[in-house]
Write a protein that holds these residues in place. Structure first.
Motif, PDB file in Angstrom:
ATOM      1  N   ALA A 158     -38.752 -12.437  -9.612  1.00  0.00           N
ATOM      2  CA  ALA A 158     -39.358 -13.794  -9.963  1.00  0.00           C
ATOM      3  C   ALA A 158     -38.481 -14.887 -10.382  1.00  0.00           C
ATOM      4  O   ALA A 158     -39.037 -16.126  -9.947  1.00  0.00           O
ATOM      5  N   ARG A 159     -37.357 -14.564 -10.928  1.00  0.00           N
ATOM      6  CA  ARG A 159     -36.524 -15.469 -11.543  1.00  0.00           C
ATOM      7  C   ARG A 159     -35.320 -15.828 -10.641  1.00  0.00           C
ATOM      8  O   ARG A 159     -34.669 -16.915 -10.821  1.00  0.00           O
ATOM      9  N   TYR A 160     -34.698 -14.625  -9.883  1.00  0.00           N
ATOM     10  CA  TYR A 160     -33.605 -14.897  -8.942  1.00  0.00           C
ATOM     11  C   TYR A 160     -33.790 -14.150  -7.846  1.00  0.00           C
ATOM     12  O   TYR A 160     -33.162 -13.322  -7.493  1.00  0.00           O
ATOM     13  N   PRO A 161     -34.862 -14.751  -6.957  1.00  0.00           N
ATOM     14  CA  PRO A 161     -35.197 -13.965  -5.821  1.00  0.00           C
ATOM     15  C   PRO A 161     -34.244 -14.138  -4.820  1.00  0.00           C
ATOM     16  O   PRO A 161     -33.996 -13.282  -3.722  1.00  0.00           O
ATOM     17  N   HIS A 162     -32.942 -15.225  -4.692  1.00  0.00           N
ATOM     18  CA  HIS A 162     -32.244 -15.179  -3.730  1.00  0.00           C
ATOM     19  C   HIS A 162     -30.558 -14.950  -4.365  1.00  0.00           C
ATOM     20  O   HIS A 162     -29.611 -15.063  -3.537  1.00  0.00           O
ATOM     21  N   ILE A 163     -30.669 -14.442  -5.456  1.00  0.00           N
ATOM     22  CA  ILE A 163     -29.080 -14.003  -5.924  1.00  0.00           C
ATOM     23  C   ILE A 163     -28.897 -12.458  -5.604  1.00  0.00           C
ATOM     24  O   ILE A 163     -29.942 -11.772  -5.749  1.00  0.00           O
ATOM     25  N   ASP A 164     -27.531 -12.248  -5.488  1.00  0.00           N
ATOM     26  CA  ASP A 164     -27.456 -10.811  -4.749  1.00  0.00           C
ATOM     27  C   ASP A 164     -27.524  -9.877  -6.144  1.00  0.00           C
ATOM     28  O   ASP A 164     -26.912 -10.304  -7.133  1.00  0.00           O
ATOM     29  N   LYS A 165     -28.261  -8.881  -5.974  1.00  0.00           N
ATOM     30  CA  LYS A 165     -28.242  -7.892  -6.819  1.00  0.00           C
ATOM     31  C   LYS A 165     -27.482  -6.722  -6.662  1.00  0.00           C
ATOM     32  O   LYS A 165     -28.084  -5.956  -5.430  1.00  0.00           O
ATOM     33  N   VAL A 166     -26.523  -6.301  -7.015  1.00  0.00           N
ATOM     34  CA  VAL A 166     -25.528  -5.236  -6.543  1.00  0.00           C
ATOM     35  C   VAL A 166     -25.636  -4.077  -7.711  1.00  0.00           C
ATOM     36  O   VAL A 166     -25.444  -4.023  -8.568  1.00  0.00           O
ATOM     37  N   ALA A 167     -26.035  -2.756  -6.850  1.00  0.00           N
ATOM     38  CA  ALA A 167     -26.080  -1.669  -7.638  1.00  0.00           C
ATOM     39  C   ALA A 167     -24.815  -0.946  -7.905  1.00  0.00           C
ATOM     40  O   ALA A 167     -23.748  -1.066  -6.971  1.00  0.00           O
ATOM     41  N   VAL A 168     -24.280  -0.532  -9.023  1.00  0.00           N
ATOM     42  CA  VAL A 168     -23.161   0.285  -9.514  1.00  0.00           C
ATOM     43  C   VAL A 168     -23.623   1.284 -10.074  1.00  0.00           C
ATOM     44  O   VAL A 168     -24.791   1.746 -10.312  1.00  0.00           O
TER      45      VAL A 168
END
Length: 363
Positions: free
Chosen positions: A210-220
């Motif tokens: 909802a707040r960062y739809p276009h930001i890369d979310k990287v699993a670590v």
């Protein structure tokens, strides 16, 4: 001296007197714990003395909560006694506890909640390493995740119970609260990448999308690793993690509790090599394999219904010829009705492994 100052002086003198009494009683309790250790070593013979008794500890904490009259809340007073017992137990024998690392994870939080801050926590790189350290005797106990209220059971933990000859000695539940972490002084408007463990990303997906739809979310590999990367890479990076990771890497929790389910909880198991006696309010966990046939689940569960044993968890895994069930139920393996049910299951199953009977989580 004003009237207010006079009244405060009287109250502060009372507090000082109470503090001295508490201090004296704490040292008396510690001395008694040392005497317990000496008695155990005296009568143990050639075997190593067992200093930690999960059933005894659970009984003490329950009694503390039952007799509490406030104003401190029941669980707060129990946490204080948990730390007192942890310190006293360390005088008998320092407790070595292996957990799935690195430091700053919810698994370490579970270890500290269950054993207190005086135990020596040993971070391991994998769940298998936790089991191996306990079975080898390098660690007295291990802490492993078994299920999350939103993500389900941890199958790898179940697989390891089949490989290792260890017992479940206890359980601990940890509320999972996830925060958006930034380096101090950074702005939420300048985030270019967000790190977290894959489960934490899943558990906060609604808020993040909802707040960062276009930001890369990287699993670590862990939330703690996510926090470490943010600290290392600096401006423009964020992590989704908990309080321990924020404190360990000196990050700001700019938005707290971003998990999609407010009651999100992870249950952890305490593993060891000892059988735990009845505490009065217990669970038993088993692994049972039965032929894969119509009605197999009904036949398996029917004795629990007949003997009025409440099931708290049933997990199924099916192979080509057999169905494997992980079952938690209320009661202790020394209870007569539990013994009758287990005897019937043994007749009907290909394999039955009692993983352990242990006190229900108190805190």
């Amino acid at each position: 001296m004003s009237e207010q100052e006079k009244e405060l002086r009287v109250l502060r003198d009372q507090i000082d007197t109470i503090d001295r009494n508490i201090h004296e009683l704490l040292n008396k309790r510690a001395s008694c714990a040392q005497n317990v250790a000496e008695v155990k070593e005296k009568y143990q013979g050639e075997q190593s003395a067992v200093f930690y008794r999960p059933e005894r500890e659970a009984q003490v904490l329950r009694t503390v909560m039952e007799r509490n009259e406030g104003p401190l809340a029941d669980k707060e007073i129990a946490r204080l006694f948990r730390e007192i017992m942890s310190v006293c137990l360390a005088l008998e024998e320092p407790m070595r506890v292996a957990f799935l690392g690195p430091e700053g994870t919810f698994t370490q939080q579970a270890a500290m909640k269950h054993f207190g801050h005086s135990a020596h926590n040993m971070p391991m790189q994998s769940l298998k390493d936790v089991f191996r350290e306990v079975q080898s005797g390098a660690a007295h106990y291990g802490v492993v995740p078994i299920e999350n209220s939103s993500e389900g059971v941890v199958n790898h933990t179940l697989d390891l119970f089949k490989q290792f000859n260890l017992k479940i000695c206890g359980e601990v539940e940890v509320p999972i609260h996830l925060h958006l972490l930034l380096n101090k002084g950074d702005s939420m408007d300048e985030i270019a990448k967000i790190y977290s463990h894959e489960q934490s990303l899943a558990q906060s997906r609604g808020w993040l999308d909802a707040r960062y739809p276009h930001i890369d979310k990287v699993a670590v590999s862990s939330n703690a690793e996510a926090a470490r990367l943010v600290m290392q890479e600096g401006h423009g990076y964020a992590a989704v993690a908990g309080d321990m990771a924020a404190e360990l890497y000196d990050l700001d929790a700019v938005v707290k509790n971003i998990e999609d389910q407010a009651d999100n909880t992870t249950r952890f198991l305490i593993i060891g090599d000892q059988d735990v006696g009845p505490s009065g309010d217990d669970k038993t966990s088993i692994l049972v394999s039965v032929p894969d046939a119509p009605g197999a689940l009904y036949q398996l569960l029917e004795p629990f219904h007949r003997y009025e044993l409440s099931l708290t968890r049933v997990e199924t895994r099916t192979s080509a010829k057999h169905s494997l069930f992980y079952i938690d139920f209320e009661g202790h393996s020394e209870d007569k009705l539990v013994q009758k049910a287990l005897a019937e299951l043994t007749k009907e199953s290909v394999e039955l492994k009692v993983l352990g009977s242990y006190p229900k989580a108190v805190l």
